[in-house]
Write a protein that holds these residues in place. Structure first.
Motif, short mmCIF file in Angstrom:
data_model
loop_
_atom_site.label_atom_id
_atom_site.label_comp_id
_atom_site.label_asym_id
_atom_site.label_seq_id
_atom_site.Cartn_x
_atom_site.Cartn_y
_atom_site.Cartn_z
N HIS A 90 -5.62 3.59 -4.57
CA HIS A 90 -5.51 3.16 -3.18
C HIS A 90 -6.91 3.11 -2.57
N GLU A 146 -0.25 8.80 -8.00
CA GLU A 146 -1.29 7.78 -8.03
C GLU A 146 -1.92 7.65 -9.41
N GLN A 179 -5.29 -2.24 1.68
CA GLN A 179 -4.58 -2.33 2.95
C GLN A 179 -4.47 -3.77 3.44
N TYR A 228 0.81 -1.22 0.00
CA TYR A 228 0.00 0.00 0.00
C TYR A 228 0.85 1.27 0.00
N CYS A 260 -2.69 3.82 -10.61
CA CYS A 260 -3.11 2.91 -9.55
C CYS A 260 -4.23 3.56 -8.74
N TYR A 284 -5.47 9.49 0.06
CA TYR A 284 -5.53 9.74 -1.39
C TYR A 284 -6.94 10.10 -1.81
N TYR A 318 -4.33 -0.93 -4.79
CA TYR A 318 -3.68 -1.19 -3.51
C TYR A 318 -4.74 -1.31 -2.43
N SER A 325 1.22 -4.74 5.05
CA SER A 325 1.56 -3.62 4.18
C SER A 325 2.78 -2.89 4.70
#
Length: 358
Positions: free
Chosen positions: A130, A125, A348, A114, A128, A277, A346, A353
């Protein structure tokens, strides 16, 4: 030994009956369907439950075909992950009624690393997604996550902070690569201030004589006042600011999401704000400090001097951030967009992580 064997047989029978019952469950036909093809959801424990819960709350039927051995493993090994099989009508282990335009998730789409982007890729980011932090799992499980709260009422111009401050558990973060102030250090810092107040009852906040709590640093320490989950968001809505303490091994903690859901402005350390994020922004949707010296300056020179207009502006932005990025339906929309565009997701895995960085 005999008693242990008997207990094992009892658990086995209970699991067999639960599995048989679930095999008979066929959710009503629904155009919104999620097919789960995960071999190792245990890697993500509570966060896997939360992701599936968000799909359920967004109106999806969830289909997760599995064997009896996998059923037992998921149901019994982790109390949060086990909720996917203990909650009534949460998912189906059959594919019956799976619609043609279903969303599918599998292990290859996800990574538990993560914090890779934060430590090694300039915190970008672009390719990807999060999956964000969320409330404590029981808030969703007990259906109290969206209880109505008046976010427009008059508030105390104070800081509120709550939770567990156990010195042993919450010093683990000092052994990670995160450069954040532990919650026990933050508590010691605030305890030395004249404005520090430790409350012991809900009535300390909700009584009619709360003017004395204005411009104070108010802590509900678990050993003195374990705040009931059902009261959390209502209590938080009484304050302009919430001190965001880091979790056990990482900056992220569910408390910040609970606070933002009612428009309470995060008072948060820079590194913590940057693993949210999109990143939180100073004086936009958070008050961000760099270290204890900077925090001390903010407390003495700025925090309680913001105008009503400035507070209203930040509160509006906090609520918009919550609605756009943290609400279950918003998270699902971002997940689906990431799946469509084949972005790496990603998710958690808490301790796991963090181990990537140690």
């Amino acid at each position: 030994m005999i008693r242990k064997k008997i207990n094992q047989i009892i658990v086995l029978v209970i699991d067999l009956l639960a599995f048989a019952k679930l095999k008979l469950y066929h959710p009503p036909r629904n155009e919104k369907s999620l097919l789960v093809n995960f071999e190792n959801p245990q890697l993500y424990h509570r966060f896997f439950y939360l992701m599936l819960k968000f799909y359920q709350l967004s109106g999806y039927n969830i289909y997760y075909p599995m064997s009896f051995s996998k059923f037992r493993n998921l149901r019994n090994k982790d109390r949060y992950l086990g909720l996917i099989l203990r909650e009534k009508k949460f998912l189906s282990i059959n594919k019956n009624n799976l619609t043609q335009d279903f969303i599918e998730i599998n292990d290859k789409m996800f990574s538990p690393d993560y914090f890779l982007n934060y430590f090694e890729k300039g915190n970008q980011e672009s390719k990807c997604f999060h999956v964000p932090m969320s409330f404590h799992p029981f808030m969703y499980n007990q259906q109290i996550w969206d209880n109505a709260v008046d976010t427009e009422k008059e508030r105390l111009n104070s800081i509120f902070c709550y939770g567990n401050f156990d010195s042993k558990a919450y010093l683990d973060i000092n052994r990670t690569e995160f450069n954040v102030i532990s919650r026990t250090e933050l508590l010691k810092f605030f305890e030395q201030k004249e404005q520090f107040v430790s409350i012991h009852h809900k009535e300390d906040i909700t009584s009619e004589t709360t003017d004395q709590l204005n411009e104070k640093f108010i802590f509900a320490i678990k050993e003195n006042y374990p705040v009931a989950m059902g009261d959390l968001r209502e209590l938080l809505s009484n304050f302009n600011f919430h001190l965001c303490c880091p979790g056990v091994v990482m900056p992220l903690c569910h408390n910040i999401i609970e606070a933002m859901s009612v428009g309470t402005i995060p008072l948060i350390e820079k590194e913590y704000a940057e693993v949210m994020y999109p990143n939180l922004q100073h004086k936009i949707n958070a008050i961000i400090f760099k270290d204890l010296r900077d925090l001390n300056k903010i407390l003495s020179e700025q925090l309680f001097d913001f105008s009503e207009m400035e507070i209203s502006y930040m509160r509006k932005n906090v609520l918009e951030y919550y609605e756009n990025f943290l609400m279950p339906e918003s998270v699902v929309n971002h997940l689906n967009e990431s799946i469509t565009n084949k972005k790496l997701i990603y998710l958690q895995a808490e301790h796991r992580s963090v181990k990537f960085k140690n």
